[in-house]
Design an enzyme around this catalytic site. Structure first.
Site, short mmCIF file in Angstrom:
data_model
loop_
_atom_site.label_atom_id
_atom_site.label_comp_id
_atom_site.label_asym_id
_atom_site.label_seq_id
_atom_site.Cartn_x
_atom_site.Cartn_y
_atom_site.Cartn_z
N LYS A 59 -3.16 1.05 3.41
CA LYS A 59 -4.16 0.00 3.62
C LYS A 59 -4.74 0.06 5.02
O LYS A 59 -5.93 -0.16 5.22
CB LYS A 59 -3.54 -1.38 3.38
CG LYS A 59 -3.30 -1.73 1.93
CD LYS A 59 -2.81 -3.17 1.79
CE LYS A 59 -2.60 -3.55 0.33
NZ LYS A 59 -2.14 -4.94 0.19
N ARG A 103 4.36 -10.53 -8.14
CA ARG A 103 4.40 -9.35 -9.00
C ARG A 103 3.29 -8.39 -8.58
O ARG A 103 2.34 -8.80 -7.90
CB ARG A 103 4.23 -9.75 -10.47
CG ARG A 103 5.38 -10.59 -11.01
CD ARG A 103 5.25 -10.75 -12.51
NE ARG A 103 6.28 -11.64 -13.04
CZ ARG A 103 7.51 -11.25 -13.36
NH1 ARG A 103 7.87 -9.99 -13.16
NH2 ARG A 103 8.39 -12.11 -13.85
N ASP A 144 -10.16 -6.86 0.45
CA ASP A 144 -8.86 -7.01 1.10
C ASP A 144 -9.06 -6.95 2.61
O ASP A 144 -8.52 -6.08 3.28
CB ASP A 144 -7.90 -5.92 0.62
CG ASP A 144 -6.45 -6.26 0.91
OD1 ASP A 144 -6.17 -7.43 1.26
OD2 ASP A 144 -5.59 -5.37 0.79
N SER A 201 -3.52 -15.13 3.63
CA SER A 201 -2.71 -15.08 2.41
C SER A 201 -1.23 -15.02 2.74
O SER A 201 -0.42 -15.82 2.23
CB SER A 201 -3.13 -13.88 1.57
OG SER A 201 -2.25 -13.68 0.48
N SER A 255 -0.35 -2.29 -7.51
CA SER A 255 0.68 -1.29 -7.22
C SER A 255 1.55 -1.05 -8.46
O SER A 255 1.51 -1.83 -9.41
CB SER A 255 1.55 -1.75 -6.05
OG SER A 255 2.29 -2.89 -6.41
N GLY A 292 0.79 -1.23 0.00
CA GLY A 292 0.00 0.00 0.00
C GLY A 292 0.82 1.27 0.00
O GLY A 292 0.25 2.36 -0.12
N THR A 304 8.17 -6.46 -5.48
CA THR A 304 9.59 -6.79 -5.32
C THR A 304 10.10 -7.59 -6.53
O THR A 304 11.19 -7.34 -7.03
CB THR A 304 9.81 -7.60 -4.03
OG1 THR A 304 9.44 -6.78 -2.91
CG2 THR A 304 11.26 -8.02 -3.88
#
Length: 495
Positions: free
Chosen positions: A292, A199, A260, A268, A203, A172, A207
């Protein structure tokens, strides 16, 4: 029996099969009934969503076309023979209907649902029904059961070590690419840190997207094990690994619906870390008005849920609440973020201080898990490793081990600066809006697209001076990004 044809179409994460209309004795009505089919070969069976083709160049008579995911998962060669049959409705759907009605599900019912989701027995609509029902009401015990079921549904790594560390941010905050600094610091210290990352979904970069600017991230499980054995670390894309595979399927439906919840977030993250073989991990929860997690109360509730579930599944965690009021670093987008990361690792004088300090804080907390290190010395040790150049050397070895990127990526050549409309000091930056602008510019698909922040919170700016610079690879991307920035720059100034 039908012969396999590989169809070069990416249908991630679903399995998709293609049949030619009015061929092989099937009528349109039968095709309509068989929207989900079971494909069986001598190596096993998979379930796939059926698509009908009218183009014999895609799939011909006597053939079944398999999209990239289905072809890889079935594990057969082109030309091999398979049989097909209509897939049966999963029995676990009855539990989903009960959840929609407000019931609390048992551990075994949740496990059955996740097993079917991981096997692609659910349609996106059925997955959406399950997610919405859980978002409406989910107990702590159900969250724990969901975490365990998701970890159990796929493969697991076992590093045969009592201490395997990791670090994860809930996301976030644009530019918060601390993992690429934390991992080489921790590896240089000597702890095992096999970092797998997703991936970007919503956003401007994840990374894996940013690391791909420097090195190969699409690694097989065998290659990953070999790299960790030699380097103590890896920075790899999780998509190739069969770790908590149901999570990828759930996320593909969650994101378009903007679901979310804390419960689904915890399940998750922890299921993937458990499956990746982690024993100890630091969790970064940024808190800010456009992050977030937007309040201290929400952050504490999320922290406690993480701690409860982690304790029950045998993970030792350290949850840190960090500043989420503005982006971290200067670059937003793969190339620009990689530039900032390497500037920090090289100890460049102009490296972003906030990225450096956030990474040192998190790396220090990870190092504090080491029983050989005196309590509270983690930060000092991380600082020494970074300042001495050992972290840079560890990153260079990791890039070499994973395979240095052969393509040279640069910031997008098409640029536009967004200017301040008045004099003042920067009081706030909208993380969510800045991320949207960077994505419209083309990030992360266009590696060089994104935003260079020229002012941060607290900086003084005069009317007409630039707040940030948009980079794009295409005229369309630049126009879309500039149009959104014209509606609101994302910066709030105080006179």
């Amino acid at each position: 029996m039908l012969k396999i044809r590989r169809v070069a179409i990416d249908t991630h994460p679903e399995n998709t099969a293609f049949l030619l209309r009015s061929a092989d004795g099937y009528g349109a009505e039968q095709f309509q009934a068989m929207r989900k089919i079971e494909i069986t070969g001598n190596a096993g069976a998979i379930l796939a969503t059926l698509a009908i083709s009218d183009d014999p160049h895609i799939v011909g008579v006597g053939e079944i076309g398999l999209g990239e995911q289905a072809f890889r998962r079935l594990g057969l060669a082109e030309g091999d023979s398979v049989s097909i049959a209509q897939a049966k409705l999963p029995r676990s759907l009855e539990a989903v209907r009960r959840k929609i009605g407000g019931d609390v599900l048992s551990d075994s019912e949740i496990a059955a649902i996740i097993t079917d989701v991981a096997a692609y027995r659910y349609s996106p609509m059925e997955i959406g029904a399950f997610l919405v029902a859980c978002a409406g009401f989910m107990t702590t015990q159900e969250t724990l059961a969901l975490t365990r079921a998701m970890a159990d549904a796929g493969d697991r790594f076992d590093w045969h070590a009592p201490l395997v560390v990791d670090k994860h941010c809930i996301g976030g905050i644009p530019g918060n690419r601390t993992s690429m600094i934390v991992v080489p610091i921790v590896a240089a210290h000597g702890l095992i840190i096999p970092k797998t990352s997703s991936r970007a979904i919503t956003s401007p970069s994840g990374t894996a997207d940013t690391m791909e600017v420097l090195a190969t991230v699409d690694l097989s499980a065998e290659r990953m094990r070999a790299i960790v054995a030699s380097e103590k670390a890896v920075l790899a894309w999780a998509g190739r690994m069969n770790l908590s595979p149901a999570d990828d399927v759930l996320i593909s439906v969650e994101r378009p619906l903007r679901i979310d919840t804390f419960e689904q977030m915890v399940a998750s993250i922890l299921s993937k870390k458990l499956a990746a073989g982690s024993t100890h991990m630091v969790i970064d929860i940024p808190v800010g008005p456009t992050a977030k997690v937007r309040s201290q109360g929400e952050a504490v509730r999320l922290r406690k849920l993480f701690e409860y579930v982690a304790h029950k599944i045998g993970l030792t965690i350290d949850v840190i609440l960090t500043d989420g009021t503005q982006p971290i670093g200067r670059g937003i987008g793969p190339v620009l973020e990689a530039r900032d990361v390497m500037a920090v690792l090289r100890n460049d004088a102009d490296a972003p201080d906030d990225l450096r300090e956030r990474a040192l804080l998190l790396a220090g907390r990870v190092l504090d898990f080491d029983p050989e290190l005196q309590g509270g010395r983690g930060y000092a040790r991380a600082l020494d490793i970074l300042a001495s150049g050992k972290a840079l050397a560890a990153m260079e070895r990791l890039i070499s081990a994973q395979g240095a990127q052969t393509e040279t990526f640069r910031p997008g050549a098409l640029r536009s600066e967004i200017l301040a409309e008045e004099d003042g000091s920067v009081a706030a930056i909208d993380c969510h809006l800045i991320a949207r602008i960077a994505r419209l510019a083309g990030a992360p698909m266009d590696k060089g697209a994104g935003i260079d922040l020229l002012r941060k919170v607290g900086d003084q700016v005069r009317r007409g001076e630039p707040l940030y610079r948009i980079h794009a690879q295409s005229e369309t991307g630049l126009r879309f990004a500039c149009d959104l920035a014209a509606e609101g720059s994302g910066y709030r100034l105080l006179s």
